[in-house]
Design a protein around this motif. Structure first.
Motif, PDB file in Angstrom:
ATOM      1  N   ASN A 108      -0.156  -3.265   3.352  1.00 44.29           N
ATOM      2  CA  ASN A 108      -0.851  -2.568   2.264  1.00 44.29           C
ATOM      3  C   ASN A 108      -0.654  -1.057   2.378  1.00 44.29           C
ATOM      4  O   ASN A 108      -0.422  -0.358   1.378  1.00 44.29           O
ATOM      5  CB  ASN A 108      -2.341  -2.892   2.281  1.00 44.29           C
ATOM      6  CG  ASN A 108      -2.612  -4.324   1.838  1.00 44.29           C
ATOM      7  OD1 ASN A 108      -1.786  -4.932   1.160  1.00 44.29           O
ATOM      8  ND2 ASN A 108      -3.755  -4.860   2.205  1.00 44.29           N
ATOM      9  N   VAL A 136       2.835  -0.046   1.337  1.00 45.99           N
ATOM     10  CA  VAL A 136       2.973  -0.020  -0.124  1.00 45.99           C
ATOM     11  C   VAL A 136       2.434   1.297  -0.677  1.00 45.99           C
ATOM     12  O   VAL A 136       3.051   1.943  -1.529  1.00 45.99           O
ATOM     13  CB  VAL A 136       2.256  -1.226  -0.753  1.00 45.99           C
ATOM     14  CG1 VAL A 136       2.233  -1.098  -2.279  1.00 45.99           C
ATOM     15  CG2 VAL A 136       2.949  -2.520  -0.351  1.00 45.99           C
ATOM     16  N   HIS A 137       1.245   1.720  -0.179  1.00 40.57           N
ATOM     17  CA  HIS A 137       0.670   2.995  -0.618  1.00 40.57           C
ATOM     18  C   HIS A 137       1.615   4.164  -0.293  1.00 40.57           C
ATOM     19  O   HIS A 137       1.834   5.053  -1.127  1.00 40.57           O
ATOM     20  CB  HIS A 137      -0.682   3.217   0.047  1.00 40.57           C
ATOM     21  CG  HIS A 137      -1.799   2.454  -0.608  1.00 40.57           C
ATOM     22  ND1 HIS A 137      -2.183   2.665  -1.913  1.00 40.57           N
ATOM     23  CD2 HIS A 137      -2.612   1.479  -0.124  1.00 40.57           C
ATOM     24  CE1 HIS A 137      -3.182   1.850  -2.213  1.00 40.57           C
ATOM     25  NE2 HIS A 137      -3.470   1.118  -1.144  1.00 40.57           N
ATOM     26  N   LEU A 139      -1.776  -2.019  -9.155  1.00 36.63           N
ATOM     27  CA  LEU A 139      -1.809  -2.521  -7.782  1.00 36.63           C
ATOM     28  C   LEU A 139      -2.900  -3.581  -7.650  1.00 36.63           C
ATOM     29  O   LEU A 139      -4.036  -3.365  -8.072  1.00 36.63           O
ATOM     30  CB  LEU A 139      -2.102  -1.382  -6.793  1.00 36.63           C
ATOM     31  CG  LEU A 139      -0.966  -0.409  -6.482  1.00 36.63           C
ATOM     32  CD1 LEU A 139      -1.453   0.641  -5.511  1.00 36.63           C
ATOM     33  CD2 LEU A 139       0.226  -1.148  -5.918  1.00 36.63           C
ATOM     34  N   LEU A 156      -3.821  -5.337  -4.408  1.00 42.54           N
ATOM     35  CA  LEU A 156      -3.579  -5.532  -2.982  1.00 42.54           C
ATOM     36  C   LEU A 156      -4.661  -6.403  -2.379  1.00 42.54           C
ATOM     37  O   LEU A 156      -5.824  -6.387  -2.815  1.00 42.54           O
ATOM     38  CB  LEU A 156      -3.534  -4.177  -2.266  1.00 42.54           C
ATOM     39  CG  LEU A 156      -2.472  -3.190  -2.772  1.00 42.54           C
ATOM     40  CD1 LEU A 156      -2.482  -1.947  -1.913  1.00 42.54           C
ATOM     41  CD2 LEU A 156      -1.100  -3.834  -2.796  1.00 42.54           C
ATOM     42  N   SER A 184       1.602  -6.546  -6.003  1.00 41.97           N
ATOM     43  CA  SER A 184       0.467  -7.234  -5.376  1.00 41.97           C
ATOM     44  C   SER A 184       0.846  -7.732  -3.995  1.00 41.97           C
ATOM     45  O   SER A 184       2.024  -7.982  -3.712  1.00 41.97           O
ATOM     46  CB  SER A 184      -0.001  -8.410  -6.241  1.00 41.97           C
ATOM     47  OG  SER A 184       1.067  -9.312  -6.469  1.00 41.97           O
ATOM     48  N   THR A 185      -0.163  -7.843  -3.136  1.00 44.61           N
ATOM     49  CA  THR A 185       0.013  -8.441  -1.808  1.00 44.61           C
ATOM     50  C   THR A 185      -0.929  -9.630  -1.694  1.00 44.61           C
ATOM     51  O   THR A 185      -2.076  -9.566  -2.140  1.00 44.61           O
ATOM     52  CB  THR A 185      -0.270  -7.432  -0.685  1.00 44.61           C
ATOM     53  OG1 THR A 185      -1.606  -6.945  -0.832  1.00 44.61           O
ATOM     54  CG2 THR A 185       0.694  -6.269  -0.738  1.00 44.61           C
ATOM     55  N   VAL A 232       4.590  -9.923  -0.620  1.00 47.73           N
ATOM     56  CA  VAL A 232       4.563  -8.725  -1.464  1.00 47.73           C
ATOM     57  C   VAL A 232       5.337  -9.076  -2.728  1.00 47.73           C
ATOM     58  O   VAL A 232       6.503  -9.494  -2.655  1.00 47.73           O
ATOM     59  CB  VAL A 232       5.202  -7.516  -0.759  1.00 47.73           C
ATOM     60  CG1 VAL A 232       5.032  -6.266  -1.609  1.00 47.73           C
ATOM     61  CG2 VAL A 232       4.600  -7.310   0.623  1.00 47.73           C
TER      62      VAL A 232
END
Length: 517
Positions: free
Chosen positions: A372, A375-376, A393, A395, A434-435, A444
């Protein structure tokens, strides 16, 4: 349940113990089976004998009633009317009870063809009616076929009366006996209840005898075989002890060999992955590296010269003055041409850099990371790419920790993000990142509403130099590099699209670190 561990480890298998347990179980089972079969056979035999006795008794009683009651009454009164003629009823009752005296007959009923009880040794039952079709035994006797049923103590008989002791309820046709050449004619049904209270006691005795005899025979056989098994067990134990040492040494060797095979298999898998990668790069590896270095130097010189000329033009005002119109027009396009030379030169350098990155093998620096957060970080790096695109997003609220190289994963995520942005430039569609955390893996997902991918291209999308972008907009190396990075991380990357104009979805699956999930 079979214990296979003891079977394959004979030193822990006690033959005498298993033989003893098995024998006792067999003796108990056989005794119970015999104790169940023999009493049933004896019970059936007793009921058959009682039915034969009932047949003989009713035949005799039928004759006595006809001879001493029906025939004289018909001669004197012309008709039988037990309901209204008390003398006839008393006379019949006396004849019946004289024939029942001393016998084990508890009750007797006489029915007409409608199921009415016209006589009974229990006066209050006279006049009672059994509905046709409910009492199948009575219906059978009305049709001329005898029938019997055993009523056990504690049940209810056909009259709704509680059965205090076990009784045999028998139904037999009642006939007008043959006289002076006339054939006998059925005129009703006789029902008797025989006392079967000894049946349970006799069955119990038979069961006890069967169990005792079976148990004794099996016991003698058990002891005879026990002596044989005892001697065999001593021989087996002796041989088993001789095999234990050999087996222990063999197991140790097998474990060592198994460990060596596992290690060799791991090396083989690693080598296989390297061979596959090398096979992909065999046609471009050496050539790419050599050409890239050779081309980079001329390109740098060209870019440097073009930039120098642009700067000189900037500090040389009026260089088109005092020229004829034709020369002036030719000189005015110099800045534009030089800028094109610079742009195209740097684009060539970018392509060559990608080629070098693709052919270069750099060892990843693995560490425990939260996907996560990666990704950010990727979005912050690629923030300038967002422009007017709508990026959403979704997450996972839980930390998705994996063992990986954060820089390489950022490269993968950034590449997929840029591809999604390019795919949605014309349509203006949104992008969803999305995760998803699962028990052993995490995913992911990059999903866009862009131009989509043709189905026939999905199998080639990760091949080097394959691209669906327009000429000059892509080299076809980005997804190939992503595929190699994810493979090194023991994961997989998959692409899905329903066709042009439907968008595309890229799913990355990575194993969770130990302790996660």
């Amino acid at each position: 349940m079979i214990n296979f561990h003891k079977i394959f480890h004979p030193e822990k298998f006690n033959l005498l113990l298993y033989y003893t347990i098995t024998s006792f179980v067999a003796i108990a089972g056989m005794s119970l089976v015999v104790g169940w079969i023999f009493p049933r056979m004896e019970s059936k035999e007793l009921v058959n004998r009682s039915e034969k006795y009932a047949h003989q008794f009713i035949s005799h009683l039928n004759y006595e009633i006809y001879k001493d009651f029906l025939l004289p009454t018909l001669q004197s009164d012309k008709r039988i009317d037990l309901e209204n003629n008390k003398n006839q009823l008393k006379k019949l009752d006396r004849i019946v009870r004289e024939n029942l005296y001393g016998l084990r007959i508890k009750k007797l009923y006489l029915y007409d063809f409608e199921g009415h009880i016209i006589y009974s040794t229990i006066p209050e039952h006279i006049g009672f009616t059994l509905d046709r079709g409910i009492n199948k035994n009575l219906d059978s006797a009305i049709r001329g076929k005898p029938a019997s049923v055993l009523r056990l103590a504690g049940t209810i008989d056909s009259k709704g009366m509680d059965v205090v002791e076990t009784l045999l309820e028998s139904y037999y046709p009642f006939y007008d006996m043959e006289m002076e050449g006339r054939k006998k004619k059925q005129i009703g049904v006789l029902e008797i209840y025989q006392d079967m209270s000894d049946l349970k006691r006799q069955i119990t005795k038979v069961r006890e005898k069967a169990i005792i005899m079976t148990g004794s025979a099996m016991g003698i056989l058990f002891f005879a075989l026990f002596l044989i098994v005892f001697k065999a067990a001593r021989i087996i134990n002796m041989k088993t002890l001789q095999l234990i040492d050999s087996r222990n040494s063999l197991e140790q060797k097998v474990e060592e060999r198994t460990f060596e095979i596992r290690e060799a298999y791991k090396e083989l898998q690693l080598t296989q992955r390297k061979l596959i990668q090398n096979e992909k790069l065999a046609s471009i590896g050496t050539l790419t590296a050599g050409l890239a270095h050779e081309i980079n130097n001329p390109l740098a010189s060209i870019a440097s010269c073009a930039e120098g000329l642009i700067e000189r033009l900037k500090i040389t005002p009026g260089y088109t003055e005092r020229k004829n119109p034709a020369e002036k027009a030719a000189l005015e396009v110099f800045p534009e041409y030089l800028k094109i030379i610079c742009d195209e030169t740097y684009r060539c350098k970018t392509i060559i850099s990608n080629l070098l990155n693709f052919s270069r093998h750099s060892a990843p620096a693995f560490e425990r990371i939260d996907v996560n957060q990666v990704v950010h970080d990727t979005l912050s790096v690629g923030q300038y790419q967002k422009r007017d695109h709508k990026i959403q997003l979704h997450l996972s609220p839980e930390a998705c920790e994996v063992i990986g190289d954060p820089q390489q994963l950022k490269q993968v995520f950034l590449n997929l993000l840029i591809n999604s942005l390019h795919a949605t430039e014309e349509s203006g569609g949104g992008i969803l990142i999305s995760t998803i955390k699962k028990p052993t893996v995490m995913q992911v997902v990059f999903q866009d509403a862009g131009v989509g991918i043709k189905r026939e291209h999905l199998d080639k999308i990760f091949d080097p130099f394959f691209t669906t972008k327009a000429t000059g907009k892509g080299t076809g190396l980005g997804l190939a590099i992503c595929y190699g990075i994810i493979d090194v991380h023991n994961g997989r990357i998959e692409a899905f699209s329903e066709g042009p104009g439907t968008g595309a979805t890229f799913t990355i699956t990575l194993p969770l670190s130990i302790g996660e999930g």
